[in-house]
Design a protein around this motif. Structure first.
Motif, PDB file in Angstrom:
ATOM      1  N   MET A 190      39.019  23.522  33.474  1.00 47.43           N
ATOM      2  CA  MET A 190      40.257  23.585  34.052  1.00 47.43           C
ATOM      3  C   MET A 190      40.066  24.178  35.410  1.00 47.43           C
ATOM      4  SD  MET A 190      43.763  25.256  32.569  1.00 47.43           S
ATOM      5  CE  MET A 190      43.140  26.446  31.786  1.00 47.43           C
ATOM      6  N   TYR A 191      40.799  23.536  36.347  1.00 45.57           N
ATOM      7  CA  TYR A 191      41.082  23.904  37.800  1.00 45.57           C
ATOM      8  C   TYR A 191      42.267  24.657  37.947  1.00 45.57           C
ATOM      9  CZ  TYR A 191      41.044  23.287  43.015  1.00 45.57           C
ATOM     10  OH  TYR A 191      40.919  23.420  44.073  1.00 45.57           O
ATOM     11  N   VAL A 192      42.223  25.970  38.200  1.00 47.57           N
ATOM     12  CA  VAL A 192      43.448  26.774  38.201  1.00 47.57           C
ATOM     13  C   VAL A 192      43.482  27.586  39.535  1.00 47.57           C
ATOM     14  CG1 VAL A 192      44.771  28.820  37.477  1.00 47.57           C
ATOM     15  CG2 VAL A 192      43.442  27.449  35.869  1.00 47.57           C
ATOM     16  N   VAL A 193      44.657  27.618  40.209  1.00 55.06           N
ATOM     17  CA  VAL A 193      44.735  27.895  41.625  1.00 55.06           C
ATOM     18  C   VAL A 193      45.685  29.257  41.589  1.00 55.06           C
ATOM     19  CG1 VAL A 193      45.307  27.617  44.085  1.00 55.06           C
ATOM     20  CG2 VAL A 193      44.257  26.029  42.693  1.00 55.06           C
ATOM     21  N   ILE A 194      45.467  30.336  42.569  1.00 54.07           N
ATOM     22  CA  ILE A 194      46.417  31.288  42.803  1.00 54.07           C
ATOM     23  C   ILE A 194      46.972  30.958  44.083  1.00 54.07           C
ATOM     24  CG2 ILE A 194      47.034  33.754  42.876  1.00 54.07           C
ATOM     25  CD1 ILE A 194      44.892  34.051  40.581  1.00 54.07           C
ATOM     26  N   GLU A 195      48.205  31.108  44.410  1.00 56.07           N
ATOM     27  CA  GLU A 195      48.753  30.713  45.742  1.00 56.07           C
ATOM     28  C   GLU A 195      49.780  31.843  45.986  1.00 56.07           C
ATOM     29  OE1 GLU A 195      48.082  28.555  48.054  1.00 56.07           O
ATOM     30  OE2 GLU A 195      47.235  26.961  47.107  1.00 56.07           O
ATOM     31  N   GLY A 196      50.057  32.023  47.247  1.00 58.99           N
ATOM     32  CA  GLY A 196      51.023  32.939  47.470  1.00 58.99           C
ATOM     33  C   GLY A 196      50.689  33.423  49.101  1.00 58.99           C
ATOM     34  N   ILE A 197      51.887  33.770  49.896  1.00 59.83           N
ATOM     35  CA  ILE A 197      51.603  33.946  51.242  1.00 59.83           C
ATOM     36  C   ILE A 197      50.960  35.559  51.314  1.00 59.83           C
ATOM     37  CG2 ILE A 197      53.861  32.780  52.094  1.00 59.83           C
ATOM     38  CD1 ILE A 197      55.186  35.493  51.973  1.00 59.83           C
ATOM     39  N   ASP A 198      50.646  35.768  52.262  1.00 65.74           N
ATOM     40  CA  ASP A 198      49.706  36.924  52.707  1.00 65.74           C
ATOM     41  C   ASP A 198      50.569  38.088  52.203  1.00 65.74           C
ATOM     42  OD1 ASP A 198      49.289  34.740  55.025  1.00 65.74           O
ATOM     43  OD2 ASP A 198      47.552  36.261  55.109  1.00 65.74           O
ATOM     44  N   THR A 199      49.716  39.111  51.571  1.00 68.06           N
ATOM     45  CA  THR A 199      50.210  40.357  50.955  1.00 68.06           C
ATOM     46  C   THR A 199      51.005  40.198  49.679  1.00 68.06           C
ATOM     47  OG1 THR A 199      52.587  40.556  51.996  1.00 68.06           O
ATOM     48  CG2 THR A 199      50.717  41.341  53.062  1.00 68.06           C
ATOM     49  N   ALA A 200      50.945  38.960  48.874  1.00 66.61           N
ATOM     50  CA  ALA A 200      51.439  38.699  47.768  1.00 66.61           C
ATOM     51  C   ALA A 200      50.861  39.552  46.725  1.00 66.61           C
ATOM     52  CB  ALA A 200      51.671  37.025  47.695  1.00 66.61           C
ATOM     53  N   GLY A 201      49.469  39.587  46.888  1.00 67.28           N
ATOM     54  CA  GLY A 201      48.895  40.164  45.802  1.00 67.28           C
ATOM     55  C   GLY A 201      47.901  39.487  45.088  1.00 67.28           C
ATOM     56  N   LYS A 202      47.473  38.432  45.628  1.00 70.72           N
ATOM     57  CA  LYS A 202      46.467  37.172  45.313  1.00 70.72           C
ATOM     58  C   LYS A 202      45.137  38.067  44.837  1.00 70.72           C
ATOM     59  CE  LYS A 202      46.608  34.286  48.470  1.00 70.72           C
ATOM     60  NZ  LYS A 202      47.497  35.189  49.454  1.00 70.72           N
ATOM     61  N   SER A 203      44.477  38.784  46.021  1.00 69.93           N
ATOM     62  CA  SER A 203      43.272  39.400  45.765  1.00 69.93           C
ATOM     63  C   SER A 203      43.262  40.454  44.528  1.00 69.93           C
ATOM     64  CB  SER A 203      42.876  40.249  47.148  1.00 69.93           C
ATOM     65  OG  SER A 203      42.944  39.476  48.161  1.00 69.93           O
ATOM     66  N   THR A 204      44.218  41.045  44.582  1.00 70.25           N
ATOM     67  CA  THR A 204      44.426  42.082  43.329  1.00 70.25           C
ATOM     68  C   THR A 204      44.337  41.184  41.968  1.00 70.25           C
ATOM     69  OG1 THR A 204      45.865  43.702  44.491  1.00 70.25           O
ATOM     70  CG2 THR A 204      46.033  43.882  42.239  1.00 70.25           C
ATOM     71  N   GLN A 205      45.096  40.446  41.830  1.00 73.37           N
ATOM     72  CA  GLN A 205      45.274  39.756  40.549  1.00 73.37           C
ATOM     73  C   GLN A 205      43.894  38.695  40.211  1.00 73.37           C
ATOM     74  OE1 GLN A 205      47.291  39.819  38.001  1.00 73.37           O
ATOM     75  NE2 GLN A 205      48.547  41.259  39.389  1.00 73.37           N
ATOM     76  N   LEU A 206      43.101  38.519  41.275  1.00 75.81           N
ATOM     77  CA  LEU A 206      41.884  37.714  41.003  1.00 75.81           C
ATOM     78  C   LEU A 206      40.768  38.769  40.567  1.00 75.81           C
ATOM     79  CD1 LEU A 206      41.933  35.415  44.255  1.00 75.81           C
ATOM     80  CD2 LEU A 206      41.744  34.670  41.952  1.00 75.81           C
ATOM     81  N   GLU A 207      40.747  39.945  41.125  1.00 75.19           N
ATOM     82  CA  GLU A 207      39.995  40.998  40.656  1.00 75.19           C
ATOM     83  C   GLU A 207      40.292  41.534  39.166  1.00 75.19           C
ATOM     84  OE1 GLU A 207      40.214  44.744  42.912  1.00 75.19           O
ATOM     85  OE2 GLU A 207      40.020  43.841  44.741  1.00 75.19           O
ATOM     86  N   ILE A 208      41.367  41.246  38.823  1.00 78.82           N
ATOM     87  CA  ILE A 208      41.724  41.683  37.355  1.00 78.82           C
ATOM     88  C   ILE A 208      41.295  40.229  36.788  1.00 78.82           C
ATOM     89  CG2 ILE A 208      43.479  41.564  35.701  1.00 78.82           C
ATOM     90  CD1 ILE A 208      45.199  43.288  37.763  1.00 78.82           C
ATOM     91  N   LEU A 209      41.434  38.972  37.052  1.00 81.28           N
ATOM     92  CA  LEU A 209      40.913  37.965  36.341  1.00 81.28           C
ATOM     93  C   LEU A 209      39.418  37.710  36.393  1.00 81.28           C
ATOM     94  CD1 LEU A 209      43.464  35.227  37.741  1.00 81.28           C
ATOM     95  CD2 LEU A 209      43.240  35.966  35.485  1.00 81.28           C
ATOM     96  N   GLN A 210      38.641  38.440  37.129  1.00 78.87           N
ATOM     97  CA  GLN A 210      37.432  38.314  37.107  1.00 78.87           C
ATOM     98  C   GLN A 210      36.929  39.176  35.926  1.00 78.87           C
ATOM     99  OE1 GLN A 210      36.315  39.259  41.252  1.00 78.87           O
ATOM    100  NE2 GLN A 210      35.706  37.264  41.602  1.00 78.87           N
ATOM    101  N   LYS A 211      37.438  40.105  35.711  1.00 75.76           N
ATOM    102  CA  LYS A 211      37.365  41.222  34.398  1.00 75.76           C
ATOM    103  C   LYS A 211      37.316  40.318  33.288  1.00 75.76           C
ATOM    104  CE  LYS A 211      37.288  45.197  37.085  1.00 75.76           C
ATOM    105  NZ  LYS A 211      38.421  45.906  37.840  1.00 75.76           N
ATOM    106  N   ARG A 212      38.734  39.658  33.024  1.00 80.64           N
ATOM    107  CA  ARG A 212      39.160  38.757  31.851  1.00 80.64           C
ATOM    108  C   ARG A 212      38.490  37.550  31.699  1.00 80.64           C
ATOM    109  NH1 ARG A 212      45.432  40.346  31.975  1.00 80.64           N
ATOM    110  NH2 ARG A 212      45.262  42.937  32.142  1.00 80.64           N
ATOM    111  N   PHE A 213      37.867  36.868  32.694  1.00 79.14           N
ATOM    112  CA  PHE A 213      37.558  35.684  32.533  1.00 79.14           C
ATOM    113  C   PHE A 213      35.988  35.614  33.172  1.00 79.14           C
ATOM    114  CE2 PHE A 213      41.818  34.699  32.254  1.00 79.14           C
ATOM    115  CZ  PHE A 213      42.169  33.905  31.388  1.00 79.14           C
ATOM    116  N   GLU A 214      35.174  36.227  32.596  1.00 81.39           N
ATOM    117  CA  GLU A 214      33.985  36.435  33.082  1.00 81.39           C
ATOM    118  C   GLU A 214      32.933  35.352  33.310  1.00 81.39           C
ATOM    119  OE1 GLU A 214      32.049  39.528  30.835  1.00 81.39           O
ATOM    120  OE2 GLU A 214      33.483  41.161  31.473  1.00 81.39           O
ATOM    121  N   ASN A 215      33.222  34.322  32.669  1.00 82.42           N
ATOM    122  CA  ASN A 215      32.436  32.929  32.558  1.00 82.42           C
ATOM    123  C   ASN A 215      32.970  32.064  33.646  1.00 82.42           C
ATOM    124  OD1 ASN A 215      30.442  33.854  30.844  1.00 82.42           O
ATOM    125  ND2 ASN A 215      31.855  33.340  28.977  1.00 82.42           N
TER     126      ASN A 215
END
Length: 188
Positions: A1-26
């Protein structure tokens, strides 16, 4: 599956991606622009404001997207791909262009491969003003609050127009609450 996180600058995409990297290691994690060698160079040029023409900037994003699709998306279609931005942002930031024309150009760049799920982190005007005041702004952020809110509105419009499965999340919520909403949406 191809999932995308969108949002304007400062919306918190980077923070959420860091969390996702721990939850979806593969999962395969990537970003646009900048997910490939060429993309990294184009991203740098775009953020430094090198393109004086909005049309040139748009084509730089499309060049990155074509390379990204070929090198990252297509080889990993059998895996979970989580991307920081996508064609949705590319279309939204090209304000002086018609959305339908941009969709057609993006179909060429992506070989008709669009995300299957989109997460949009949304900011209120007050929250955006606060977040921008807390950091050094790049050339896009320096365009101002009204510009970024227009982009956010276009992000929503494009997501709805493309009729891709999506979730809109209030980016001012607690970081963990946002992370849970995103994880539930990916897993559903």
């Amino acid at each position: 599956m191809y999932v995308v996180i969108e949002g304007i600058d400062t919306a918190g995409k980077s923070t959420q991606l860091e969390i996702l990297q721990k939850r979806f290691e593969n999962a395969v994690f990537t970003k646009e622009p900048g997910g490939t060698k060429l993309g990294a160079k184009l991203r740098e040029l775009i953020l430094e404001g090198e393109a004086r023409s909005k049309t040139a900037e748009m084509f730089m994003f499309l060049a990155d997207r074509a390379e990204h699709t070929k090198d990252i998306i297509i080889p990993n279609l059998n895996k979970l791909i989580i991307s920081d931005r996508s064609l949705i942002s590319g279309i939204a930031y090209a304000l002086n262009k018609d959305i339908d024309e941009l969709i057609a150009l993006n179909k060429i760049a992506t070989k008709n491969i669009f995300p299957q799920k989109i997460i949009l982190l949304e900011l209120s005007k007050d929250e955006l003003v606060f977040r921008l005041s807390q950091k050094q702004n790049d050339s896009i952020e320096k365009r101002g609050v009204d510009y970024l809110l227009t982009i956010q509105s276009r992000l929503k419009e494009i997501i709805l127009k493309l009729n891709i499965k999506h979730i809109f999340i209030d980016a001012s919520l607690n970081i963990e609450e946002i992370a849970e909403k995103i994880e539930d949406f990916i897993n559903e």
